[in-house]
Enzyme design. Structure first.
Site, PDB file in Angstrom:
ATOM      1  N   ARG A 560       0.829  -1.205   0.000  1.00 39.63           N
ATOM      2  CA  ARG A 560       0.000   0.000   0.000  1.00 39.63           C
ATOM      3  C   ARG A 560       0.862   1.253   0.000  1.00 39.63           C
ATOM      4  O   ARG A 560       1.905   1.303   0.634  1.00 39.63           O
ATOM      5  CB  ARG A 560      -0.895   0.024   1.247  1.00 39.63           C
ATOM      6  CG  ARG A 560      -1.814  -1.157   1.410  1.00 39.63           C
ATOM      7  CD  ARG A 560      -2.960  -1.206   0.468  1.00 39.63           C
ATOM      8  NE  ARG A 560      -3.788  -0.015   0.455  1.00 39.63           N
ATOM      9  CZ  ARG A 560      -4.981   0.047  -0.139  1.00 39.63           C
ATOM     10  NH1 ARG A 560      -5.491  -1.007  -0.744  1.00 39.63           N
ATOM     11  NH2 ARG A 560      -5.672   1.161  -0.132  1.00 39.63           N
ATOM     12  N   VAL A 561       0.383   2.247  -0.707  1.00 40.39           N
ATOM     13  CA  VAL A 561       1.086   3.524  -0.695  1.00 40.39           C
ATOM     14  C   VAL A 561       0.289   4.563   0.105  1.00 40.39           C
ATOM     15  O   VAL A 561       0.672   5.706   0.195  1.00 40.39           O
ATOM     16  CB  VAL A 561       1.348   4.042  -2.128  1.00 40.39           C
ATOM     17  CG1 VAL A 561       2.340   3.139  -2.844  1.00 40.39           C
ATOM     18  CG2 VAL A 561       0.054   4.143  -2.929  1.00 40.39           C
ATOM     19  N   ASP A 562      -0.842   4.147   0.668  1.00 42.06           N
ATOM     20  CA  ASP A 562      -1.636   5.068   1.488  1.00 42.06           C
ATOM     21  C   ASP A 562      -1.492   4.682   2.964  1.00 42.06           C
ATOM     22  O   ASP A 562      -0.625   3.902   3.320  1.00 42.06           O
ATOM     23  CB  ASP A 562      -3.111   5.054   1.050  1.00 42.06           C
ATOM     24  CG  ASP A 562      -3.682   3.635   1.032  1.00 42.06           C
ATOM     25  OD1 ASP A 562      -3.006   2.693   1.504  1.00 42.06           O
ATOM     26  OD2 ASP A 562      -4.816   3.474   0.549  1.00 42.06           O
ATOM     27  N   ASP A 563      -2.327   5.233   3.821  1.00 39.05           N
ATOM     28  CA  ASP A 563      -2.195   4.945   5.246  1.00 39.05           C
ATOM     29  C   ASP A 563      -2.986   3.716   5.658  1.00 39.05           C
ATOM     30  O   ASP A 563      -3.675   3.704   6.672  1.00 39.05           O
ATOM     31  CB  ASP A 563      -2.621   6.169   6.070  1.00 39.05           C
ATOM     32  CG  ASP A 563      -1.646   7.308   5.865  1.00 39.05           C
ATOM     33  OD1 ASP A 563      -0.443   7.022   5.735  1.00 39.05           O
ATOM     34  OD2 ASP A 563      -2.084   8.469   5.818  1.00 39.05           O
ATOM     35  N   VAL A 564      -2.894   2.703   4.834  1.00 41.15           N
ATOM     36  CA  VAL A 564      -3.545   1.436   5.158  1.00 41.15           C
ATOM     37  C   VAL A 564      -2.435   0.426   5.382  1.00 41.15           C
ATOM     38  O   VAL A 564      -1.464   0.390   4.629  1.00 41.15           O
ATOM     39  CB  VAL A 564      -4.459   0.981   3.996  1.00 41.15           C
ATOM     40  CG1 VAL A 564      -4.971  -0.436   4.222  1.00 41.15           C
ATOM     41  CG2 VAL A 564      -5.637   1.944   3.840  1.00 41.15           C
TER      42      VAL A 564
END
Ligand code: 6R9
Length: 692
Positions: A560-564
């Site tokens: 993941r590149v997001d805050d997940v």
């Protein structure tokens, strides 16, 4: 070299590449076969950029058609299902580009069908009435059950009739909080039969998480059981539901009916807390209803289910899937990615509480008339060989699981695997997170005796079905790569400006154009749907994943590149864990990052700032972790609490997670530029407290 271990039969491997070829025998019988001899890979420049490797085979022809003529490709496949009325005008219509107005995806609009009918009645009419649909294996070895397709239909109809009788109608939501009992797929199918929208909540979520979902979708009924045994533990699910219903009532959502299955193997009814009027024993009412039930026909675009998943902000997102496209897509992906044949016995270890259990325990396999194994228990209970015991018992041919389980069984040692025959196995599958090459090789060599291709299926709750996946037998595999796109899927890799990059590259993974299984909205929040998935890179669906493509066109998902974060294949939003932590009266602030974890893939690492005057203690650490378990569920419990007198923030107050990630993984010489911090001193303080 290590290649010798994996080269099979007459297949050849190129010297420099780490390629694992399907055996001659496998390839010859595969639905999508590969050329008999492959010795080199000339590049075909005419192919879509995502496929630079020439395979000049059935796959390529089918893939090309699926991209050049999606309407023709998918309507041919859809015609194999039962439609009360065929779709009108066009096969699909879409707008994925926010610059051209609202995002809208429709497949087979105007087509009238029912997915439960297609899973059961259609297969029964085709002669599968007495074929086993579900084998159920209990937590305790030696206890099992099974249902044929016609028995399953009868059970589904009884529940569907009951639901109708209590007033559940087409479009109404039903919350399902059940463990892996036969009653779980029965409930999903019963809802689908009458057009009700099921929302299954994984029975490991806490009462607060359950309450949040009840408040969001306002169900007509909640369906649960009193308790379940998982490994050596008994979990009292009804207590959790009771607490959730108290919570949701405070938010103005009261539920009239709580249908409760008495799971006698775990708890007797006299030990179950009961609210007269609201609570009803399944066994007291459902069996009294008729075993046939007319189907409620629905539009292809009518909702089938809601499934909540984590995003980068606190509130879970209600991913909405509709009927027709999802049906066609899950059935087709299941068939090709597992090279499904009518005699296969299929076992997926996922729980129906996650998307994998929706698409590839229930709908995809059942639409194909498969024999499905449903397992209630924990994969290492009562011994680390339980999985292979089950494989031998049911002669499982297709085994689909998550890398986290592969790694933990690998740690337990080969002897627990080798004690069992496993000779029925033919295809293996992996899902949920990237599978590291060493786990891949162990899975391939030890579990599959170097005989079974591994389908490393990359996809998401949002995509409904497989997006990038090997088709076993069709091409050589590379350990750790999900390989190539499924039919109709156009993955693109873009840079931070949203420009497509081609050839060997890495960047953000997006998808161009829609596919039948795509989700249509976030329940009650179409704006968030557009903002999260379609605005970051206009013109594309943004997956939230990073990806690289190698010189042969193979895709490598990088996380993941997001805050997940992805813990044991479960998606957890860092914001959700943070908000649980700060709800603790002694926690002032929290920042959560993912760190590499040997078994779970990623672990949860929490930096916690305490309220003035409170000092840290082991007791407080435990109580913070308990708070997260209570608010989200045990699977979201932080692995590490790092006491933080302060957090590294920019002058505008934004927490610099990049620095926290480096501290968490102890890459202290890679902290980068800390001069823009409001108080650069906090970094040294944090490092000093790292091992407290
Ligand atoms: C099906 C499922 C989706 C996220 C996804 C990605 C990760 C799933 C993967 C994989 C690498 C694979 N993911 N499968 N990463 N290789 N084969 O897991 O859905 O729970 O929504 O998670 O999981 O990061 O974005 P979901």
């Amino acid at each position: 070299s290590h290649l010798n271990a994996v080269i099979l039969g007459e297949a050849l491997a190129s010297e420099e590449d780490d390629l694992v070829f399907p055996s001659h025998d496998f390839s010859r019988q595969a639905l999508i076969p590969s050329p008999q001899k492959v010795s080199f890979f000339p590049f075909f420049f005419l192919l879509p950029p995502s496929i630079s490797l020439s395979l000049w085979n059935t796959y390529l022809e089918m893939y090309k058609r699926s991209i050049e003529d999606p309407a023709g490709f998918w309507s041919d496949i859809a015609s194999q299902f039962y439609w009360k009325q065929r779709w009108q005008d066009h096969v699909y219509s879409e707008n994925l580009d926010v610059r051209n107005g609202n995002v809208k995806i429709e497949w087979f609009k105007g087509g009238i069908t029912n997915i439960c009918y297609n899973c059961l009645d259609r297969n029964i009419e085709a002669g599968l009435a007495d074929k086993i649909a579900l084998y159920w294996e209990a937590n305790e070895p030696g206890i099992d059950a099974s249902l044929t397709y016609s028995q399953l239909l009868q059970r589904v109809c009884q529940l569907a009739n009951y639901l109708k009788a209590i007033g559940v109608k087409k479009g109404d939501a039903v919350i399902v909080y059940l463990p892996m009992l036969l009653e779980l797929p029965i409930t999903m199918l019963a809802c689908a039969r009458i057009g009700a929208v099921h929302s299954v909540v994984f029975a490991g979520f806490s009462s607060e998480s359950l309450a949040q979902r009840i408040v969001d979708c306002k169900p007509k009924a909640v369906i649960t059981c009193n308790a379940v045994k998982r490994g050596p533990k008994t979990i009292n699910l009804k207590d959790i539901v009771d607490a959730a219903l108290v919570e949701s009532a405070k938010d103005g959502v009261s539920v009239d009916v709580c249908l409760t299955y008495e799971n006698q193997l775990a708890m007797k009814r006299q030990d179950t807390k009961w609210q007269e009027g609201r609570d009803i024993w399944w066994e007291d009412v459902v069996p009294k209803y008729p075993t046939t039930c007319d189907v409620v026909w629905v539009d292809a675009e009518d909702p089938l289910f809601l499934l909540y998943t984590s995003g980068s902000t606190g509130k879970p997102k209600g991913v909405l899937h509709t009927t027709g496209g999802y049906m066609v897509y899950t059935a087709t992906t299941f068939k090709y990615a597992f090279d499904y044949k009518p005699n296969d016995v299929y076992w997926c270890t996922a729980d129906c509480g996650w998307i994998t259990g929706h698409s590839y325990v229930t709908y995809g396999p059942m639409l194909n008339g498969a024999k499905i194994v449903l397992f209630e228990g924990a994969p290492n209970y009562p011994h680390p060989g339980r999985c292979w015991d089950i494989v031998d018992k049911y002669k499982v041919t297709i085994f689909y699981t998550a890398p986290t389980l592969v790694r933990s069984l690998m740690r337990d040692g080969d002897e627990h695997v080798k004690r069992f025959s496993r000779k029925s196995l033919r295809v293996l599958g992996s899902v949920g997170e990237p599978i590291n090459p060493s786990a891949w090789r162990w899975f391939f060599n030890v579990v599959g005796d170097s005989r079974c291709p591994i389908s490393d299926t990359w996809w998401q709750t949002e995509t409904g079905g497989f997006m990038i996946t090997p088709l076993p037998g069709a091409w050589p595999q590379k350990p750790g790569s999900a390989t190539f796109p499924f039919f109709g899927v156009q993955p693109v890799i873009v840079d931070e400006k949203g420009v497509e990059i081609e050839g060997e590259c890495s960047g953000y993974l997006c998808v161009k154009s829609s596919w039948p299984g795509a989700f249509r909205t976030l329940y009650g929040d179409h704006e968030r749907y557009e903002t999260t998935y379609f605005k970051p890179f206009p013109g594309y669906y943004f997956t939230g994943d990073g990806c690289s493509r190698d010189k042969d066109g193979y895709h490598w998902l990088t996380g993941r590149v997001d805050d997940v974060i992805n813990v044991s294949g479960h998606r957890i939003g860092t914001a959700e864990v943070e908000s649980a932590l700060v709800s603790h009266p002694q926690c002032a602030e929290a920042a959560v990052v993912g760190v590499e974890h040997e078994i779970k893939g990623q672990g949860i690492y929490a930096f916690v700032t305490l309220v003035e005057g409170v000092s840290y203690s082991e007791e407080l650490r435990k109580s913070l972790i308990l708070t997260v378990r209570n608010q989200i569920g045990a699977f979201a419990a932080p692995d590490k609490i790092h006491w933080a007198p302060g957090l590294p923030k920019t002058r505008s107050g934004k927490i610099m997670r990049r620095i926290l990630r480096k501290i968490a993984s102890r890459q202290l010489d890679e902290l980068g530029d800390t001069s823009t911090l409001a108080e650069p001193g906090v970094v040294d303080q944090l490092i000093a407290l790292a091992d407290c």
